[in-house]
Design an enzyme around this catalytic site. Sequence first.
Site, PDB file in Angstrom:
ATOM      1  N   ASP A 112      -3.632   6.877  -4.434  1.00  0.00           N
ATOM      2  CA  ASP A 112      -5.171   8.119  -4.431  1.00  0.00           C
ATOM      3  C   ASP A 112      -5.656   8.440  -3.371  1.00  0.00           C
ATOM      4  O   ASP A 112      -4.814   8.972  -2.020  1.00  0.00           O
ATOM      5  CB  ASP A 112      -5.653   6.177  -4.773  1.00  0.00           C
ATOM      6  CG  ASP A 112      -6.264   5.815  -3.695  1.00  0.00           C
ATOM      7  OD1 ASP A 112      -4.829   5.825  -2.982  1.00  0.00           O
ATOM      8  OD2 ASP A 112      -6.625   5.296  -3.405  1.00  0.00           O
ATOM      9  N   ASP A 134       1.484  -1.035   0.068  1.00  0.00           N
ATOM     10  CA  ASP A 134       0.137  -0.164   0.168  1.00  0.00           C
ATOM     11  C   ASP A 134       0.554   1.096   0.402  1.00  0.00           C
ATOM     12  O   ASP A 134       2.410   1.021   0.192  1.00  0.00           O
ATOM     13  CB  ASP A 134      -0.975   0.084   0.731  1.00  0.00           C
ATOM     14  CG  ASP A 134      -2.520   0.725   1.323  1.00  0.00           C
ATOM     15  OD1 ASP A 134      -2.293   1.661   0.003  1.00  0.00           O
ATOM     16  OD2 ASP A 134      -2.771   1.235   2.000  1.00  0.00           O
ATOM     17  N   CYS A 172     -10.825 -25.068  15.124  1.00  0.00           N
ATOM     18  CA  CYS A 172     -10.041 -24.910  15.105  1.00  0.00           C
ATOM     19  C   CYS A 172      -8.575 -24.977  15.493  1.00  0.00           C
ATOM     20  O   CYS A 172      -9.226 -25.748  16.799  1.00  0.00           O
ATOM     21  CB  CYS A 172      -8.893 -23.419  14.289  1.00  0.00           C
ATOM     22  SG  CYS A 172      -9.249 -22.079  15.646  1.00  0.00           S
ATOM     23  N   ALA A 222     -11.704   2.689   0.409  1.00  0.00           N
ATOM     24  CA  ALA A 222     -12.927   3.832   1.537  1.00  0.00           C
ATOM     25  C   ALA A 222     -14.281   3.093   2.119  1.00  0.00           C
ATOM     26  O   ALA A 222     -14.926   4.146   2.098  1.00  0.00           O
ATOM     27  CB  ALA A 222     -12.645   5.654   0.948  1.00  0.00           C
ATOM     28  N   CYS A 254     -15.846 -23.166  17.637  1.00  0.00           N
ATOM     29  CA  CYS A 254     -14.771 -23.402  16.379  1.00  0.00           C
ATOM     30  C   CYS A 254     -14.086 -24.806  17.031  1.00  0.00           C
ATOM     31  O   CYS A 254     -14.496 -24.791  18.100  1.00  0.00           O
ATOM     32  CB  CYS A 254     -13.778 -22.001  16.063  1.00  0.00           C
ATOM     33  SG  CYS A 254     -12.741 -22.600  15.182  1.00  0.00           S
TER      34      CYS A 254
HETATM   35 ZN   LIG Z   1     -10.794 -21.064  16.211  1.00  0.00          ZN
END
Ligand SMILES: [Zn+2]
Length: 496
Positions: free
Chosen positions: A128, A93, A281, A196, A279
Amino acid sequence: MRDHFEIRDADAAGRIGRLEVPRADQTVETPALMPVINPNRLTIEPARLEAEFGVEILITNSYIIRETESLREQAEDEGLHEMLRFDGAIMTDSGSFQLSEYSDVEVTTEEIIEFQHAIGSDIGTPVDIPTPPDVSREQATEELATTQQALADAEGIDVGEMLLNAPVQGSTYPDLREAAGDHAAATDLNVFPIGAVVPLMNGYRYDDMVEVVAAAKRGLGVDCPVHLFGAGHPMMLALAVALGCDLFDSAAYALYARDDRYLTVAGTQQLDDLDYFPCSCPICSEQTPADLQSKDEDTRTRLLAEHNLHVTFEEIRRIKQAIRSGNLLELVERRARGHPAMYDGYRALLDHADQLEAEDPVSKGSFFHTSAESARRPEVLRHHKRLDRLAVPAQLLLTEGGAPDGDEYDDAWRVVPPFGPFPRELSDSYPFTATVPDRPDRAGQVAAADGVRVLVEANPDTKFTLAVDDWPADALSRVPDRVTVESLAAIHDDAD
Ligand SMILES: [Zn+2]
């Protein structure tokens, strides 16, 4: 087709694509999430992102590197890939965000692009102006002109194999966004960030975000790879992909983790409020929320950031599979049920069913009618647009039930909410293979009635009979007066 981007598979306006990044010698599969790397603070080492999370592309800020002497020297000396220990593609960026926040950025597009090239960036960005939402039209127009000058400046710089971003601005003015997209697509720049939109997402204004993106996409056209800049919350990715966005970036995984915020596909939770993790994970399956709370701050932040990334990449994979299976809109619909703001976003998306229909494949997996909004999907719109192409006989029965045995009618077509009438020989074709509820909703019946109206109006010489049960008055009122409406029971009694 643009040189570096190829579309492999599509659903609604969403697609699985391949972005070639020649300077990195990489091909990135999209939709892709680019983790944002703060070079001053590596929450998760980029090498781990690559090895454990399968990250193919990340984004970092060349302005911060340029303004921090030690980083600048290291980047100039050994290059970005070596400095970050990352072999995938790196997007940089330019400092535009810092410009919008602090207004003291003093760097030109030429200077920052030459710097990005010098440190080995694979995709660079001009300076920009990220015009925020809701500013005056005058401000949005003036700043867009400056952004377009930055694009022109970028085009004039020899960057070798480095790709360049062409940001699309225009605040919350759809016509300016569309014109900006059109202008950007006419340059020979390579990747198209829609800029934006972060204030819209932070404000849960997903319907306004949809309007901005849909407008930019109308200008850009189908073949441009689109980056929804600053978007990385797993809750909104399916919606954004369905609109035709290909690249996302997540600073949220790390920023949220620092505030003990836990990302889910239905929104953000505070770690303190959780007794169980929803979750599986590696982080969430090995500990409880209480375990995580007992860790020191740095460890907790890192582990939360890892969960946040896992859940985000999981959603990206789910989205890709949905595109492959042809049920992306079913996924968007499930996400719309997770939060009222997402519901607004989904409804705004369906306001652009016409725009989606232009890109939506004619044949897909299966259509699940799971809510009143299903009646507004592009498949329904497409069928209604094509009804006037179908040949009809002189006496046609349109029926929600079976056909009577007699020869009172030349043919009997099925009527299925939300599609309306279609010939029996199309029953095995998409979308008429749809799975629809046994208890049709009113919106589906109204949409089916609209289909009947289109067919009747296109065939003034045909005598139509419509056999339905329990259609509400607002559906029946859309059926032209010259159609004879019978109950299903009456039709079958006649045949006996
Ligand atoms: Zn997780």
